[in-house]
Design a protein around this motif. Structure first.
Motif, short mmCIF file in Angstrom:
data_model
loop_
_atom_site.label_atom_id
_atom_site.label_comp_id
_atom_site.label_asym_id
_atom_site.label_seq_id
_atom_site.Cartn_x
_atom_site.Cartn_y
_atom_site.Cartn_z
N SER A 154 7.70 -2.74 2.05
CA SER A 154 6.85 -3.69 2.77
C SER A 154 5.60 -2.99 3.29
O SER A 154 4.54 -3.58 3.37
N ALA A 155 5.73 -1.69 3.61
CA ALA A 155 4.54 -0.93 4.00
C ALA A 155 3.57 -0.88 2.82
O ALA A 155 2.37 -1.04 2.98
N ASN A 156 4.11 -0.68 1.62
CA ASN A 156 3.26 -0.65 0.42
C ASN A 156 2.58 -2.00 0.21
O ASN A 156 1.39 -2.06 -0.10
N ALA A 157 3.35 -3.07 0.37
CA ALA A 157 2.80 -4.41 0.15
C ALA A 157 1.68 -4.69 1.14
O ALA A 157 0.63 -5.23 0.78
N LYS A 158 1.89 -4.26 2.37
CA LYS A 158 0.88 -4.48 3.39
C LYS A 158 -0.41 -3.73 3.06
O LYS A 158 -1.50 -4.26 3.14
N GLU A 159 -0.23 -2.48 2.64
CA GLU A 159 -1.40 -1.68 2.30
C GLU A 159 -2.15 -2.28 1.13
O GLU A 159 -3.37 -2.34 1.11
N HIS A 160 -1.37 -2.73 0.15
CA HIS A 160 -1.98 -3.34 -1.02
C HIS A 160 -2.79 -4.57 -0.63
O HIS A 160 -3.90 -4.78 -1.10
N ALA A 161 -2.24 -5.37 0.29
CA ALA A 161 -2.93 -6.56 0.76
C ALA A 161 -4.24 -6.18 1.45
O ALA A 161 -5.28 -6.82 1.25
N ASN A 162 -4.21 -5.12 2.23
CA ASN A 162 -5.41 -4.66 2.92
C ASN A 162 -6.49 -4.25 1.94
O ASN A 162 -7.66 -4.54 2.12
N ILE A 163 -6.09 -3.56 0.89
CA ILE A 163 -7.05 -3.12 -0.11
C ILE A 163 -7.71 -4.33 -0.75
O ILE A 163 -8.92 -4.39 -0.91
N LEU A 164 -6.91 -5.32 -1.09
CA LEU A 164 -7.45 -6.53 -1.70
C LEU A 164 -8.45 -7.20 -0.76
O LEU A 164 -9.55 -7.57 -1.16
N LYS A 165 -8.06 -7.34 0.50
CA LYS A 165 -8.91 -8.00 1.47
C LYS A 165 -10.24 -7.27 1.60
O LYS A 165 -11.31 -7.87 1.63
N CYS A 166 -10.14 -5.97 1.63
CA CYS A 166 -11.32 -5.13 1.78
C CYS A 166 -12.27 -5.31 0.61
O CYS A 166 -13.48 -5.39 0.79
N CYS A 167 -11.74 -5.41 -0.62
CA CYS A 167 -12.57 -5.49 -1.81
C CYS A 167 -13.23 -6.85 -1.97
O CYS A 167 -14.25 -6.99 -2.63
N LYS A 168 -12.61 -7.85 -1.37
CA LYS A 168 -13.15 -9.22 -1.51
C LYS A 168 -14.49 -9.37 -0.81
O LYS A 168 -15.33 -10.14 -1.23
N LYS A 169 -14.64 -8.66 0.28
CA LYS A 169 -15.87 -8.80 1.09
C LYS A 169 -17.13 -8.59 0.24
O LYS A 169 -17.26 -7.58 -0.40
#
Lengths: 110, 110
Positions: B95-110
Motif C-alpha cells: 500500500s505504501a507503493n500504491a500510494k507513492e505511485h499515485a503521488n507520481i501520477l498526480k505530480c505528472c498530471k499538473k
DNA sequence: CTTCTATTTGGCTATATGGCAAAATACGAA
DNA sequence: TTCGTATTTTGCCATATAGCCAAATAGAAG
C-alpha cells in the motif's frame, strides 16, 4: 505460473521474493539500524559493487528501500521496518527444523 | 553467492525463498485455516497436480509444512503459523507503493 | 493379485537469477 | 572542460526454477 489465483498473491510474492537472498537480507537488517551507501554495504558484504548495486535495485523496485543522494554517495533507507518482524518467525522455523533433525538423529542411533 | 556473510543469512533466505511464490503463499494461507490434501489444493489453485505436489515439497523441505497420511490422501499442515504475520507487513509495503505511485501520477498530471 | 486413486518423480523446455567484468553515467571538484 | 569518485547498466555465462506431460510409486479396495 498458470493458475487461477487472485493476482494479489503475485503482488505479495514479488515483495517476498525480493527479500529471498542472503545479501539482501543482510542489507535489510543493516538498513534497519542505519542508512548506508552502496560502498559501505559492498564493503560489509564482500562482493562486487555491481552485484550489490543490483541487489539494491531489486529492493528498490520492490519498494522495500528508498534512496537519497547526498554529497557524492547514494544513501539507502529501509522503507517499512516491519519487514524485520519476519526474521523472528524465520528463526522459529529454523529452530523447529533443527530440533526435528536432532530427533531423527537420536532415533537412528538407537 | 560469493560473499563473506554469516551462513545464517543463507539459512534464512532459504526459508523466505520457499515462500516466494504465489501458489505457495496461497497454500500457506489455506493451511493456516485448515489442513488440506494435494487434490484439494490442486483444485483450488487450478494447475497441474504435479506442479502443486512440487510446491508442497518445496514447503516441506523448508520445514514450513508437515504431512501426514490418512486414508488414501496425504494431509498437509502449516508447522509455524507465525509465517502468516508476514502478510500484514507485505500488504503494508504494497500500500505504501500504491500510494507513492499515485503521488507520481498526480505530480505528472499538473 | 489386480485395479483404482492419490501423489511423487523424471524428463523436457522456457525463463529468471546471480555473479563478475567492462563500459557507461552522474556529478562534484580542480 | 577535464579529472576523479560513486554508482548503475550491460553483456555474458552458469545455474536454478516453474510448468507440463508421462511414467513410477504407494496403498486402499475389490
Amino acid at each position: 505460473m498458470k493458475s487461477r489465483l487472485n493476482p494479489q498473491y503475485e503482488a505479495r510474492a514479488r515483495i517476498i521474493k525480493a527479500m529471498a537472498h542472503p545479501s539482501r537480507l543482510f542489507i535489510i537488517e543493516e538498513l534497519q539500524k542505519q542508512e548506508r551507501c552502496v560502498g559501505e554495504l559492498t564493503e560489509m558484504i564482500g562482493s562486487d559493487t555491481s552485484t550489490v548495486s543490483k541487489h539494491l535495485s531489486v529492493l528498490r523496485n520492490a519498494g522495500l528501500v528508498s534512496d537519497e543522494k547526498r554529497a557524492n554517495s547514494i544513501y539507502y533507507t529501509l522503507r517499512c521496518p516491519c519487514v524485520m518482524d519476519f526474521i523472528g518467525c524465520v528463526e522459529e522455523v529454523l529452530s523447529a527444523n533443527a530440533k526435528e533433525h536432532a530427533n531423527i538423529l537420536k532415533c537412528c542411533k538407537k
